[in-house]
Structures are given as C-alpha cells and as structure tokens.
Design a protein around this motif. Structure first.
Motif, PDB file in Angstrom:
ATOM      1  N   LEU A 170       0.838  -1.186   0.000  1.00 48.71           N
ATOM      2  CA  LEU A 170       0.000   0.000   0.000  1.00 48.71           C
ATOM      3  C   LEU A 170       0.876   1.240   0.000  1.00 48.71           C
ATOM      4  CD1 LEU A 170      -1.399  -2.240   2.146  1.00 48.71           C
ATOM      5  CD2 LEU A 170      -3.194  -0.523   2.121  1.00 48.71           C
ATOM      6  N   SER A 174      -1.208   7.509   0.904  1.00 50.02           N
ATOM      7  CA  SER A 174      -2.634   7.505   0.578  1.00 50.02           C
ATOM      8  C   SER A 174      -3.373   6.285   1.097  1.00 50.02           C
ATOM      9  CB  SER A 174      -2.805   7.563  -0.945  1.00 50.02           C
ATOM     10  OG  SER A 174      -2.267   6.398  -1.553  1.00 50.02           O
ATOM     11  N   ALA A 175      -2.616   5.257   1.539  1.00 49.52           N
ATOM     12  CA  ALA A 175      -3.198   3.997   2.028  1.00 49.52           C
ATOM     13  C   ALA A 175      -3.981   3.285   0.931  1.00 49.52           C
ATOM     14  CB  ALA A 175      -4.075   4.226   3.251  1.00 49.52           C
ATOM     15  N   GLU A 176      -3.587   3.504  -0.331  1.00 48.77           N
ATOM     16  CA  GLU A 176      -4.219   2.820  -1.446  1.00 48.77           C
ATOM     17  C   GLU A 176      -3.383   1.618  -1.855  1.00 48.77           C
ATOM     18  OE1 GLU A 176      -4.789   5.589  -4.568  1.00 48.77           O
ATOM     19  OE2 GLU A 176      -6.379   6.717  -3.535  1.00 48.77           O
ATOM     20  N   THR A 199     -10.743  -0.905  -2.138  1.00 51.16           N
ATOM     21  CA  THR A 199     -10.112  -0.107  -1.082  1.00 51.16           C
ATOM     22  C   THR A 199      -9.618  -1.038   0.015  1.00 51.16           C
ATOM     23  OG1 THR A 199     -12.186   0.150   0.144  1.00 51.16           O
ATOM     24  CG2 THR A 199     -11.666   1.808  -1.554  1.00 51.16           C
ATOM     25  N   ALA A 200      -8.631  -0.561   0.768  1.00 46.48           N
ATOM     26  CA  ALA A 200      -8.075  -1.370   1.855  1.00 46.48           C
ATOM     27  C   ALA A 200      -9.136  -1.675   2.904  1.00 46.48           C
ATOM     28  CB  ALA A 200      -6.888  -0.648   2.497  1.00 46.48           C
ATOM     29  N   SER A 201      -9.997  -0.721   3.169  1.00 47.61           N
ATOM     30  CA  SER A 201     -11.038  -0.948   4.187  1.00 47.61           C
ATOM     31  C   SER A 201     -12.038  -1.998   3.702  1.00 47.61           C
ATOM     32  CB  SER A 201     -11.758   0.360   4.517  1.00 47.61           C
ATOM     33  OG  SER A 201     -12.363   0.908   3.349  1.00 47.61           O
ATOM     34  N   THR A 207      -9.071   1.140   7.963  1.00 47.14           N
ATOM     35  CA  THR A 207      -9.452   2.395   7.339  1.00 47.14           C
ATOM     36  C   THR A 207      -8.226   3.153   6.882  1.00 47.14           C
ATOM     37  OG1 THR A 207      -9.386   3.575   9.441  1.00 47.14           O
ATOM     38  CG2 THR A 207     -11.465   2.497   8.853  1.00 47.14           C
ATOM     39  N   GLN A 208      -8.467   4.152   6.049  1.00 47.22           N
ATOM     40  CA  GLN A 208      -7.363   4.972   5.546  1.00 47.22           C
ATOM     41  C   GLN A 208      -6.611   5.638   6.693  1.00 47.22           C
ATOM     42  OE1 GLN A 208      -8.242   8.615   3.215  1.00 47.22           O
ATOM     43  NE2 GLN A 208      -7.083   7.656   1.562  1.00 47.22           N
ATOM     44  N   LEU A 211      -4.485   3.017   8.663  1.00 48.49           N
ATOM     45  CA  LEU A 211      -3.283   2.566   7.954  1.00 48.49           C
ATOM     46  C   LEU A 211      -2.226   3.665   7.901  1.00 48.49           C
ATOM     47  CD1 LEU A 211      -5.025   0.582   5.083  1.00 48.49           C
ATOM     48  CD2 LEU A 211      -3.678  -0.365   6.963  1.00 48.49           C
ATOM     49  N   ARG A 212      -2.678   4.913   7.715  1.00 50.10           N
ATOM     50  CA  ARG A 212      -1.711   6.017   7.759  1.00 50.10           C
ATOM     51  C   ARG A 212      -1.057   6.111   9.128  1.00 50.10           C
ATOM     52  NH1 ARG A 212      -5.065  10.908   4.763  1.00 50.10           N
ATOM     53  NH2 ARG A 212      -4.674  10.267   2.597  1.00 50.10           N
TER      54      ARG A 212
END
Length: 868
Positions: A170, A174-176, A199-201, A207-208, A211-212
């Motif tokens: 990822l 951006s956690a993408e 999306t990761a979620s 969640t974004q 992860l950030r």
C-alpha cells in the motif's frame, strides 16, 4: 548541455589528398582552440581509424584518387549503428552536394572554403554530434536501468507469489493498494486486477486513517530505535469477495527507498484452521460430547455467574438435580450404544422443559442439572420438576425397543439453602438422593434435616486439623513411566490420611475440605517438605535420583509463601532442584495469574519443573500456555478412560499432545489402566504415562523396590520386527472368522480377529492396522457405525464391509461419509476377495508408503508384495 570545453576536445579527422588543404584546415582548427585534430591524405585508412578512435567529425574531400569520398562513406556506414555519419564533405562540384547528403553526409563545404563558414559549420556539427552521442549514451543507461528494475521486479514478484501468505503493498501516504501477490488473490478470491481496484477498508485491512497512523508509527519507531527484530503480529478478519470473513495473523512493515514513495507492506497468514482447533478444543473441554449440553465444569461456571448476578439483583435461583431411575438396567440390557441414545433423547426433551434464560447441563453419567433464573417462588420449581417428569412419560424409541423412564429430582434454592455453587449443587444432590429413597419418580426440596453430610464434614474438618499435628498424614507414590524408553521416569506424591477409627482415607474424601478451610496451605507445605525428605533419603540410600511431582493448590500461591517453602525444603534435605516437580491445575494457574507467573518463574530459574494437571478440563487456552513457564501437560483421566473407543476423547487427547509438542512441552497421560490405552497413547507420541496399568500408588519402601528392580513397560508392539501388513477381520460368527483367517494366511499378512466392535477397538489400540474387513451385523454396534468411529480415530486405515445383510442406502451413506473404502457381499469368491484385499493394501501404501515394490533395487519392506 554541451560546453565549450566539450567542443574543443572533440576528435576531428581531416581527409584530403592535397597536403596543402590538410595543413590549411589543421592550422585553422588548432589556432581557434581545437585540441584533438588528426589528418590524413590516404582515404583508405579512414574507416580503420574511425573504428579505433570514433571521431566526432570527419572533414572529407570527395575528389581523391584511389578512393573517393563516396567510397569512404560506404566504408564508414557499417561502423555507425544508427547510420548517423559524422561527415562534413568538401567539394567544388555543386552536383555532388546532393549525392553526398544521400550517402549520409551531415553537411558540406564548397571550395574555395570560407574560414568563418568552416568554423561555423564545424561547431554546429560538433554540437549536434555530441548531443546525439550524449542522448544515445543516456538511452543506453536508461534501458539498462529499466532492464535491471524489470529483473528486480520480476524477482520480487516471484518471491511474493511463491509464498502461501497474502502480501499487500500500500502507498504509505494515501493507504491505497499498489500491488498484491497471488496468495492474496487466492485467499480473498479476487483476480489481481479486480483486487487492486478495491479499497483497503473493503478488504478488511483497515481504514485509511488507521493505515496512515500505522505507517507513521512504524516510521517513528524505525527513526528512534531501528527496524524491529521481530514483527508485531495482530489478528484481524479480512473480507473475501463472497463476503466471507477470513481470520488472519498480519504484521506490517514500512519500506522506504531513496527517491521513491514509502510503501506499507502487510503479510497475512490464514489462521482459520488454528482458530477452529482452539474453538473445537474449547468446546470439547466444556460441553458433553454425547448430548452437546454444558458439562460439569461449564455448568459450575454458569452457576457461579448466575449467583453473582442474583446477588447483585437480589434474585432467587433454583437448582434442580435430576437422576434417571433404573437407567443402569436399561443400559445393561440394551447395550451402551442404545443407552447413549436414550441419554441423547432425554437431553433433547429436557431442553424443551425450560425457558431460554435457564441452563441445562449434564453433570454425570445419568445425572443432569437445571438452573432456573428469577423464579417467582417454589411453585416455579415444582412446575418445572413436574414438566420433566411428564416428559419422561412418553416412551423412548431405542432402535425399535420402547423404553419408559422416571426421574428423581432434588431442588435447592439460592440464597435460602446455600450461597456458593458447590454447596448449592451438593444440597440439590442430597435432596435427589432423598427423592430416590422415597420411592423414585418424585422430587424433594433440600431441608435442614438433610444436613447430616454437613455435620459429617464439620467433624472431618476438626479431625483434619488434628491430623497434621498428630502425624496422621503420609505420602504414597505412583510411578510415571517414559513411553520412549519404558523405564520409570519419576513419581507423583499422593496424599493419604491414616485416620484413627476409619483406616486409610483417600484424598477425594478430604482434600475438598482442606481447600475450603484453607488447611491446604499448611498441608501443602508439609507435602513439599515430606516429598523432599523422601527424595533425599532415596538419593543417599542407594535407590538413586527419583524425580517426584507434588500437587500445588491455588491457595498456596495466594495465602502462602510457596517459593520460600520450596527453597527451604530443598536446602533442608539437600535435594537437587531438578528432582522436584510442581503440578498445578489450570484453575490454580489463573486464580492469581501475575503472582503465579512470578513465583513459578523464580522456581524454574533454580531448576524446578512445572506441569499442568488435569489439562483440558479448565481454561485450556493457548494464551496462558505461552505466558506461564510450563514444562509438561498432564492429560486428564476423563479423556484417557475411553480413549480407545470414544473418537471425541481420542481427538481431544491427540490434539493436546500435538499442541503441547508444537510448544516444546512434554505430555503425560494419567489414569492409564489397560494395555490398549497405553499403546494408543504411545502411537500418539505421548511422552509419559501414569496409572494402574503399571502400578497403583505405593508406599515409599515399595516405590524404592520398583526403581531398584528396573521394572519397565512391555515392548512396543509396533517395533520394526513386527509384520508390515496387518489385516483386522471383525465378525461375530466364529466359523467365518476361521475361514477368512485360513484364506488370508496364504498372503503372509499378520491377521487379527475380533468378534465384536469392543474387541476390535482393543486390537486397533494395540496394533498398527492397515486394512479392516468387517461384517455389518455386530453385537452392540453395526459395522458401518463401527467403521465410522474408526474413521475418526484411525483415518489412515482402509475400511471394508463384507456382509450378506447390507442395504444399499446404508452403503451409499457410509461411502459418501468416507467411512468405508469398499463393500463386498457374502458369500465371496476366494480369489477375487484375496485380490481385492491385496489392492486395498496397495492403495494404503500408495497413500502412506513409498510405493516401491519388494524385490526391486532399494526395496521397501513395507511396500506391496507380489503374491503368487
């Protein structure tokens, strides 16, 4: 950018057959600052010179004898891979200019030459040539970089896809999702392109924001301390494409490379099987395997929770203790299988008699108990008791045999009769016994008049307080035996009470009183001291070192100074710490976890061994096994008693052994009373056993005799000198058993015969069997039922039905469940049956052996043999 220095250091070649022209151009160039000027009047050497020196500019005269300028350009063209000839032609003939450009010249000069024009065109051509060379060099470097990165990415991709774990890359900012491996695609059921669009979620990674935050935390940790030595594991649930949750164990790592965006790497491992095993073990330890109801352990825990809530809410609780009248008669007459079926049917009816908020449990063989929450008065208990009695009025259908039962019910109430679970259930049990004495099929409430046992208990408590002071307590020792060597590995110290006027009293009668009164702390200290004293006596008396295990109660950790008691006893009797072992129950471990961990850690540091007693009946959690300094697990006798005939008990025992070994723990099974139990545990890789099969608990002098005599366990029947191929034949007809035995003797099998499922289970525990040939009609349990249980306990066996009474539906059901491999009918053809059994052994060795045939190079003595 091309600099002035680059231009003045460019390599220039002047080619002209007239020396004066060469000298003129050479002087013009050198006088204006050019440093690398060469010249020749021989056009034939130009190509060779250019091959070796790679000139940046060739000033070429077109009109030369022997080899004109066009021919020189023909010779130069193969040397320039991109057909870019660095040639400036000099000619006085206008018609040659266009032709020269067609031959590859970049520009031309007209004779007579103009110095300013010459210098201008030379500079322009050099700038173009040097820019072209620089661009080509840059492209080469760029292509090499692309190739290197492609190879690197291919290696990374191969490494990612080679692992069975799921890998997620990822973008840390951006956690993408950036990329995933094939393992992630398989685990979650997505094609790679479709997964990268999620999306990761949505996948359950977080969640974004989460992860950030994870990336920032890893970055801060790496900046402050460095990369962690061991990954920090977390358990989460990922979401498959079909919306099914997958439990995984995941760890995160932050990847940072100069000049590139930071990448958050997540590696996830599917733990579905481990989670299922833990849940299965937990369920097996707390629920009755026959009825599915809470067992005694869970029932007590539920009752304790109900009392705590009732105390807070000022509620009343009713406990009903239910015993089936004359169940033993039905069990003995119809057999254990139908007796079990009766208990299952009764438990189903019992559940229908209570409300959802009430609890039903099986607390003994034919004994059940109910917890009624928030009853209005005694009439609610009476109503439920009558419902239970009415539920028994309808006959039970036991395989065509109608059976009618009644029940005796005892009733105790909180807080009227008792305020703790043990006493409450005990009073209900006492009331149930009075109901039996009153003629059965009735109920009784506990009353003060039934409290004779309480008075007897008080008398025992007073006698126990005197026992310690009057030296009435003594220790017996039951040997533990190493299953790998067969030799005695130590002993467990077991408390006995020589009570005046009563004789030798066993612990089950008085230890609960010790625990309830707190006397267990003093008695426990005495046991440790007495055990160490005996160890020292054996050590210095010629018997030699004997490791002795003593049981430690939870109150010894809470109320006593166990560590000091142990240390003092070791010093006082000069005993090496490694000869003393402490056995604790799971409940004792968890009663005061932090203090227990501290004490056990300190004792283990000096060499004391620690074992968990009665494992599988308490918490049975992997978490505490990792927290406590444990060396051994002791399988409770409840799982050993029917280990050779009950697939559930066998599954629990083998699961405990496998789990313990994976945690580097040894395993000891207690309560081993038969050879079959011994051999099953030995084949399941249990380390030690303890029980009446080897020896009852004995006095110290008899224990010394056992050790000095060198008594060992019987030889392992699965030793290498045993025949490799074993056939078990099960049939209740002795004539058929004899016929089949004679038929298969010709094939050199080891043949075992049994007339019932019970005998067959015994033989299976004692011998490694590959193929089972079984009749359908057996006493107590039919063939498919028997083979169904064999499948659960010995799944590697090849199971065959040979019967003249087999229905097609039963056959298909058994085949579909995997209970049987083949079925054959009676009467049989001798040759065909021998071939079929030979094929069954062949199938077994293909699945579990090497598959090589006897008589070939590197022959395998366990492989299928050719039969003449």
């Amino acid at each position: 950018m091309i600099s002035q220095t680059d231009i003045f250091h460019a390599r220039i070649l002047i080619v002209d057959d007239q020396p004066v022209n060469v000298e003129l151009l050479e002087f013009l160039l050198k006088s204006t600052g050019y440093k690398a000027v060469s010249a020749t009047t021989d056009p034939r050497v130009v190509a060779d010179w250019h091959r070796r020196q790679r000139f940046d500019l060739i000033i070429l005269d077109l009109q030369m004898p022997g080899m004109d300028g066009f021919e020189v350009m023909d010779a130069l063209r193969p040397l320039e891979a991109d057909a870019w000839l660095p040639v400036l032609v000099v000619t006085a003939q206008p018609d040659h200019k266009l032709k020269a450009l067609e031959y590859g010249a970049r520009d031309f000069l007209s004779k007579p030459i103009d110095p300013v024009e010459v210098l201008t065109r030379i500079r322009n051509m050099l700038e173009v040539r040097l820019l072209h060379r620089e661009a080509r060099s840059y492209n080469v470097r760029l292509e090499q970089t692309v190739r290197d990165r492609t190879v690197e990415l291919q290696r990374f991709r191969s490494a990612m896809d080679a692992t069975a774990d799921a890998i997620f890359l990822l973008d840390a900012a951006s956690a993408e999702l950036v990329d995933v491996n094939e393992g992630a695609c398989r685990m979650l059921g997505y094609p790679r392109d479709e997964m990268l669009g999620q999306t990761a979620s949505r996948l359950g990674l977080g969640t974004q924001a989460l992860l950030r935050a994870q990336a920032h935390r890893l970055d801060d940790y790496a900046a402050a301390i460095g990369q962690p030595r061991t990954p920090e594991l977390a358990e989460i649930e990922l979401m498959r494409r079909d919306l099914v949750a997958v439990p995984v164990e995941i760890y995160w790592q932050l990847l940072k490379r100069p000049g590139q965006a930071a990448v958050l790497l997540g590696v996830a491992r599917d733990i579905s099987e481990r989670r299922h095993s833990e849940e299965l073990l937990q369920h097996m330890a707390h629920y009755d395997t026959l009825t599915g109801l809470p067992n005694r352990t869970l029932f007590f825990q539920t009752l304790a929770d109900a009392i705590a809530l009732a105390q807070e809410k000022s509620w009343r609780i009713v406990v009903l203790f239910i015993a089936l009248d004359r169940f033993k008669n039905i069990n003995d007459s119809l057999g254990a299988a139908l007796g079990d079926e009766l208990l299952r049917q009764f438990s189903n009816r019992l559940v229908q008699c209570v409300r959802l908020r009430d609890t039903v449990g099986r607390v003994g063989g034919d004994e059940f108990a109910l917890i009624l929450s928030m009853p209005r008065d005694q009439q609610d208990a009476v109503h439920t008791a009558n419902e239970v009695r009415e539920a028994l009025r309808q006959p039970f259908d036991l395989d065509g045999h109608p059976a009618v039962l009644s029940a005796s019910i005892g009733i105790a109430m909180y807080p009227d009769d008792a305020t703790d679970p043990e006493t409450l259930l005990k009073y209900a049990d006492t009331a149930m016994e009075r109901a039996k004495q009153a003629g059965r099929d009735g109920y009784r409430f506990f009353t003060a008049g039934m409290n004779v046992q309480v008075l007897a208990r008080l008398d025992m408590e007073l006698a126990l307080r005197r026992a310690l002071d009057n030296d009435e307590l003594l220790l017996y020792y039951q040997p533990k035996v190493n299953l790998h060597t067969g030799a005695i590995a130590g002993a467990e110290a077991l408390l006995r009470w020589q009570r005046p006027g009563f004789g030798l009293v066993f612990p089950s009668e008085f230890v609960p009183v010790l625990e309830d009164t707190g006397l267990i702390v003093r008695v426990g200290a005495w046991i440790i001291d007495a055990a160490c004293k005996q160890i020292g006596a054996w050590l210095r008396g010629g018997v030699g070192p004997v490791r002795v295990a003593v049981n430690v109660a939870s109150r010894q950790f809470i109320e006593g100074d166990l560590e000091q008691v142990v240390r003092s006893a070791l010093v006082r009797h000069e005993v090496p710490p490694e000869l003393l072992e402490l056995e604790l129950t799971e409940t004792a471990l968890m009663s005061n976890a932090e203090r227990t961990i501290m004490v056990l850690t300190n004792l283990k540091a000096i060499g004391i061994k620690v074992a968990i007693d009665d494992f599988g009946t308490g918490y049975s959690s992997l978490a505490y096994l990792q927290r406590f300094p444990i060396d051994k697990l002791k399988i409770d006798i409840a799982f050993v008693r029917e280990i050779t005939t009950n697939p559930n008990d066998a599954a629990i025992a083998t699961a405990i052994i496998s789990m313990a070994h994976s945690l580097k723990l040894r395993v000891i099974a207690e309560g081993v009373e038969t050879r079959a139990q011994l051999e099953y545990l030995r084949r399941s890789r249990c380390d030690e056993i303890q029980g009446y099969f080897f020896s009852r608990p004995v006095a110290p002098v008899d224990m010394a005799v056992l050790v000095e005599s060198g008594r060992c366990l019987p030889v392992d029947p699965s030793a290498p000198n045993q025949p490799a191929q074993t056939l078990l034949i099960v049939d209740d007809n002795p004539d058929i058993l004899w016929s089949l035995d004679q038929l298969f003797q010709r094939d050199a099998y080891q043949i075992l015969t049994a007339g019932s499922a019970t005998e067959a289970f015994e033989l299976l525990a004692l011998h490694p069997v590959q193929v089972i040939l079984c009749d359908q009609r057996l006493p107590g349990m039919n063939g498919t039922e028997f083979l169904g249980q064999v499948k659960d306990m010995y799944p590697e066996t090849i199971r065959i039905i040979l019967s003249g009474y087999m229905g097609l539906d039963a056959v298909l059901d058994s085949v579909n469940r995997g209970a049987i491999y083949r079925f054959y009918t009676k009467p049989w053809d001798d040759t065909q049956l021998r071939d079929n059994i030979r094929l069954a052994f062949h199938h077994y060795w293909l699945m579990h052996g090497s598959g090589r045939r006897v008589g070939q190079p590197d022959e395998d003595v366990t492989a299928l043999q050719d039969v003449k």
